[in-house]
Design a protein around this motif. Structure first.
Motif, short mmCIF file in Angstrom:
data_model
loop_
_atom_site.label_atom_id
_atom_site.label_comp_id
_atom_site.label_asym_id
_atom_site.label_seq_id
_atom_site.Cartn_x
_atom_site.Cartn_y
_atom_site.Cartn_z
N UNK A 61 0.84 -1.20 0.00
CA UNK A 61 0.00 0.00 0.00
C UNK A 61 0.87 1.25 0.00
N UNK A 62 0.58 2.15 -0.89
CA UNK A 62 1.33 3.40 -0.96
C UNK A 62 2.65 3.31 -1.72
N UNK A 63 3.02 2.14 -2.18
CA UNK A 63 4.26 2.00 -2.95
C UNK A 63 4.07 2.63 -4.32
N UNK A 64 5.08 3.28 -4.80
CA UNK A 64 5.04 3.85 -6.16
C UNK A 64 5.36 2.78 -7.21
N UNK A 65 6.16 1.80 -6.81
CA UNK A 65 6.57 0.73 -7.71
C UNK A 65 6.54 -0.59 -6.96
N UNK A 66 6.58 -1.68 -7.71
CA UNK A 66 6.61 -3.00 -7.10
C UNK A 66 7.96 -3.30 -6.49
N UNK A 67 8.01 -4.39 -5.77
CA UNK A 67 9.25 -4.88 -5.16
C UNK A 67 10.33 -5.01 -6.24
N UNK A 68 11.53 -4.50 -6.02
CA UNK A 68 12.58 -4.57 -7.04
C UNK A 68 12.90 -6.01 -7.48
N UNK A 69 12.94 -6.93 -6.54
CA UNK A 69 13.24 -8.32 -6.91
C UNK A 69 12.09 -8.92 -7.72
N UNK A 70 10.85 -8.65 -7.30
CA UNK A 70 9.69 -9.14 -8.05
C UNK A 70 9.68 -8.55 -9.46
N UNK A 71 9.97 -7.25 -9.54
CA UNK A 71 9.98 -6.58 -10.84
C UNK A 71 11.05 -7.17 -11.75
N UNK A 72 12.22 -7.42 -11.19
CA UNK A 72 13.31 -8.00 -11.98
C UNK A 72 12.89 -9.36 -12.54
N UNK A 73 12.34 -10.19 -11.67
CA UNK A 73 11.93 -11.53 -12.10
C UNK A 73 10.83 -11.44 -13.16
N UNK A 74 9.82 -10.61 -12.91
CA UNK A 74 8.71 -10.49 -13.85
C UNK A 74 9.17 -9.95 -15.20
N UNK A 75 10.17 -9.08 -15.19
CA UNK A 75 10.70 -8.54 -16.44
C UNK A 75 11.33 -9.63 -17.31
N UNK A 76 11.63 -10.77 -16.72
CA UNK A 76 12.33 -11.82 -17.46
C UNK A 76 11.46 -13.03 -17.77
N UNK A 77 10.15 -12.94 -17.49
CA UNK A 77 9.24 -13.99 -17.95
C UNK A 77 9.15 -13.84 -19.46
N UNK A 78 9.30 -14.91 -20.18
CA UNK A 78 9.24 -14.78 -21.64
C UNK A 78 8.13 -15.60 -22.27
N UNK A 79 7.26 -16.16 -21.45
CA UNK A 79 6.15 -16.91 -22.00
C UNK A 79 6.53 -18.29 -22.50
N UNK A 80 7.74 -18.71 -22.22
CA UNK A 80 8.18 -20.03 -22.70
C UNK A 80 7.50 -21.14 -21.95
#
Length: 80
Positions: A61-80
């Motif tokens: 709540x109140x965060x401007x962005x998601x968790x940095x580790x979660x964001x990093x991991x999600x950025x690397x999902x490639x749908x494989x």
């Protein structure tokens, strides 16, 4: 310390094997979602793929962005 680390690794491996041995659970309920392309079922959202990856993305709540580790991991999902 090395003996403790090895014991921890063996325990984690045992627990991981238990998790992998859990039965798959088929989603029986028909979930419908509103999308930019109209209503779609859960199955339609994933283009006919038979498996779904669920990841807990932390956004407090109140965060401007998601968790940095979660964001990093999600950025690397490639749908494989």
């Amino acid at each position: 310390l090395l003996a403790e680390e090895k014991a921890l690794t063996r325990e984690r491996d045992r627990l991981s094997a238990e998790r992998r041995a859990l039965p798959w659970v088929k989603v029986e309920k028909t979930y419908v979602f509103d999308t930019a392309d109209g209503k779609k079922t859960l199955a339609e959202l994933f283009g006919g793929k038979s498996q779904l990856l669920v990841y807990h993305f932390m956004l407090g709540p109140g965060w401007e962005e998601g968790c940095p580790s979660c964001s990093y991991l999600a950025d690397h999902f490639d749908g494989a």
